[in-house]
Design a protein around this motif. Structure first.
Motif, PDB file in Angstrom:
ATOM      1  N   GLN A  21       0.830  -1.207   0.000  1.00 15.19           N
ATOM      2  CA  GLN A  21       0.000   0.000   0.000  1.00 15.19           C
ATOM      3  C   GLN A  21       0.867   1.261   0.000  1.00 15.19           C
ATOM      4  O   GLN A  21       0.565   2.242  -0.687  1.00 15.19           O
ATOM      5  N   LYS A  25       1.063   4.273  -2.770  1.00 15.92           N
ATOM      6  CA  LYS A  25       0.922   5.687  -2.424  1.00 15.92           C
ATOM      7  C   LYS A  25       2.107   6.492  -2.950  1.00 15.92           C
ATOM      8  O   LYS A  25       1.944   7.614  -3.427  1.00 15.92           O
ATOM      9  N   VAL A  31       1.258  13.099  -4.329  1.00 14.03           N
ATOM     10  CA  VAL A  31       1.591  13.014  -2.906  1.00 14.03           C
ATOM     11  C   VAL A  31       2.530  14.166  -2.549  1.00 14.03           C
ATOM     12  O   VAL A  31       3.588  14.319  -3.165  1.00 14.03           O
TER      13      VAL A  31
END
Length: 83
Positions: A21, A25, A31
């Protein structure tokens, strides 16, 4: 009544899923830098934890192999390269 331990660490598979995960991301392009650094730090910690678990498993397997044989013959574990 079932007792739950709040300090119980997640198992290997759960930690591996968390690492996956984190990688997803980090692959995202939107981000923020500070958040990405935090994800990276968490990923490094998880990776080290997973590596340690795998090393311990290898040692246990070698001990079990040794216990089942008169003469211990171990070969170094070599991960397959996926290219």
């Amino acid at each position: 009544m079932e007792q739950q331990t709040p300090d119980k660490q997640p198992g290997f598979e759960e930690r591996l899923a968390l690492l996956e995960q984190i990688v997803e991301k980090l692959d995202a392009t939107d981000v923020p830098l500070e958040e990405a650094i935090g994800f990276y730090e968490d990923g490094i910690k998880l990776s080290a934890s997973l590596h340690k678990t795998l090393e311990q498993a290898q040692e246990r397997i070698e001990l079990l192999t040794q216990a089942g044989q008169d003469i211990m013959e171990t070969e170094p574990f070599e991960a397959q390269a996926d290219a």
